[in-house]
Design a protein around this motif. Structure first.
Motif, short mmCIF file in Angstrom:
data_model
loop_
_atom_site.label_atom_id
_atom_site.label_comp_id
_atom_site.label_asym_id
_atom_site.label_seq_id
_atom_site.Cartn_x
_atom_site.Cartn_y
_atom_site.Cartn_z
N VAL A 12 -5.68 8.44 -5.03
CA VAL A 12 -4.05 7.51 -5.17
C VAL A 12 -4.71 7.50 -3.62
O VAL A 12 -4.17 6.69 -2.74
CB VAL A 12 -3.31 7.71 -5.24
CG1 VAL A 12 -1.78 7.05 -4.82
CG2 VAL A 12 -2.77 7.39 -6.84
N HIS A 14 0.58 -1.54 0.17
CA HIS A 14 0.32 -0.22 -0.12
C HIS A 14 0.49 1.33 -0.38
O HIS A 14 0.26 2.31 -1.03
CB HIS A 14 -0.92 -0.04 1.40
CG HIS A 14 -2.12 -1.37 0.80
ND1 HIS A 14 -2.76 -0.86 -0.17
CD2 HIS A 14 -2.44 -2.03 1.39
CE1 HIS A 14 -3.86 -1.72 0.17
NE2 HIS A 14 -3.01 -2.81 1.56
N HIS A 44 -4.57 12.88 -7.11
CA HIS A 44 -3.49 12.80 -5.61
C HIS A 44 -4.78 12.11 -4.45
O HIS A 44 -4.91 10.88 -4.39
CB HIS A 44 -2.79 13.58 -5.01
CG HIS A 44 -2.14 14.36 -5.75
ND1 HIS A 44 -1.38 14.74 -5.45
CD2 HIS A 44 -1.68 13.67 -7.03
CE1 HIS A 44 -0.04 14.73 -5.90
NE2 HIS A 44 -0.19 14.22 -7.32
N ARG A 104 1.92 2.56 -3.87
CA ARG A 104 1.20 2.73 -4.11
C ARG A 104 1.03 3.90 -4.42
O ARG A 104 0.28 4.79 -5.44
CB ARG A 104 -0.26 2.10 -3.80
CG ARG A 104 -1.22 3.00 -4.71
CD ARG A 104 -2.06 1.61 -5.62
NE ARG A 104 -3.35 2.65 -5.60
CZ ARG A 104 -3.79 3.30 -6.73
NH1 ARG A 104 -2.55 3.82 -7.20
NH2 ARG A 104 -4.51 4.00 -6.90
N ASP A 117 -7.09 5.27 -1.67
CA ASP A 117 -7.09 3.69 -2.05
C ASP A 117 -6.05 3.20 -1.03
O ASP A 117 -6.44 2.02 0.01
CB ASP A 117 -6.56 4.08 -3.75
CG ASP A 117 -6.47 2.11 -3.97
OD1 ASP A 117 -7.23 1.34 -3.26
OD2 ASP A 117 -5.19 2.01 -4.37
N ALA A 143 3.82 5.95 -4.55
CA ALA A 143 4.84 6.41 -5.69
C ALA A 143 3.23 7.01 -6.70
O ALA A 143 3.79 7.26 -7.43
CB ALA A 143 5.40 5.22 -5.92
N ASP A 144 2.66 5.83 -7.39
CA ASP A 144 1.72 6.44 -8.22
C ASP A 144 1.24 7.78 -8.95
O ASP A 144 0.98 8.26 -9.29
CB ASP A 144 0.40 5.44 -8.10
CG ASP A 144 0.17 4.12 -8.07
OD1 ASP A 144 1.80 3.62 -8.91
OD2 ASP A 144 -0.16 3.11 -8.10
N ALA A 145 1.21 7.86 -7.27
CA ALA A 145 0.61 9.56 -7.50
C ALA A 145 1.84 10.12 -7.61
O ALA A 145 1.67 11.74 -7.92
CB ALA A 145 0.31 10.47 -5.33
N ASP A 146 3.14 10.31 -7.70
CA ASP A 146 4.10 10.85 -8.39
C ASP A 146 4.07 11.62 -9.57
O ASP A 146 4.53 12.79 -10.32
CB ASP A 146 5.69 10.90 -8.05
CG ASP A 146 6.15 10.68 -6.41
OD1 ASP A 146 5.54 10.99 -5.89
OD2 ASP A 146 6.78 10.10 -6.22
N HIS A 147 3.16 10.73 -10.37
CA HIS A 147 2.95 10.37 -11.91
C HIS A 147 1.80 11.35 -12.29
O HIS A 147 1.92 11.57 -13.75
CB HIS A 147 3.38 10.25 -12.14
CG HIS A 147 4.23 8.87 -12.22
ND1 HIS A 147 5.85 9.07 -12.17
CD2 HIS A 147 4.81 8.16 -11.24
CE1 HIS A 147 7.29 8.45 -11.89
NE2 HIS A 147 6.80 7.50 -11.20
N LEU A 148 0.76 11.93 -11.38
CA LEU A 148 -0.01 12.19 -11.42
C LEU A 148 -0.66 13.44 -10.91
O LEU A 148 0.61 14.16 -9.91
CB LEU A 148 -1.05 11.66 -10.84
CG LEU A 148 -1.58 10.35 -10.99
CD1 LEU A 148 -2.49 9.83 -9.98
CD2 LEU A 148 -1.53 10.43 -12.47
#
Length: 88
Positions: free
Chosen positions: A60, A42, A57, A45, A63, A47-52
């Motif tokens: 992510v 979790h 955000h 996960r 979640d 790190a997914d916000a770094d590219h958005l």
């Protein structure tokens, strides 16, 4: 001592149009592993916000929050006895 001369005003940069907003930039926050595979997944996960963009955000973060809350709730759940632990 002589007084400093006032600096000349900087010339305005020529622009071809309105400035475009900068894209997403990773914050570089270090995530230290906890040793608990579910929690670490979790946290990874995030790190997914770094590219958005900022508007992405929330999804992510919600979640990750939901997953971490479920992991904590599971710690409070009573353990299920094995098939041979209920003998009298």
């Amino acid at each position: 001592m002589e007084p400093a001369e006032p600096a000349e005003p900087a010339e305005p940069a020529e622009s071809a149009g309105p400035a475009e907003p900068a894209g997403p930039v990773a914050l570089g926050v270090v995530r230290t592993p906890t040793g608990h595979a579910g929690v670490d997944a979790h946290l990874a996960r995030l790190a997914d916000a770094d590219h958005l963009g900022a508007d992405g955000h929330v999804e992510v973060y919600e979640d990750v929050h939901r997953g971490l809350r479920e992991a904590l709730t599971a710690l409070d759940a009573p353990s299920v006895p094995g098939p041979y632990e209920n003998r009298s």
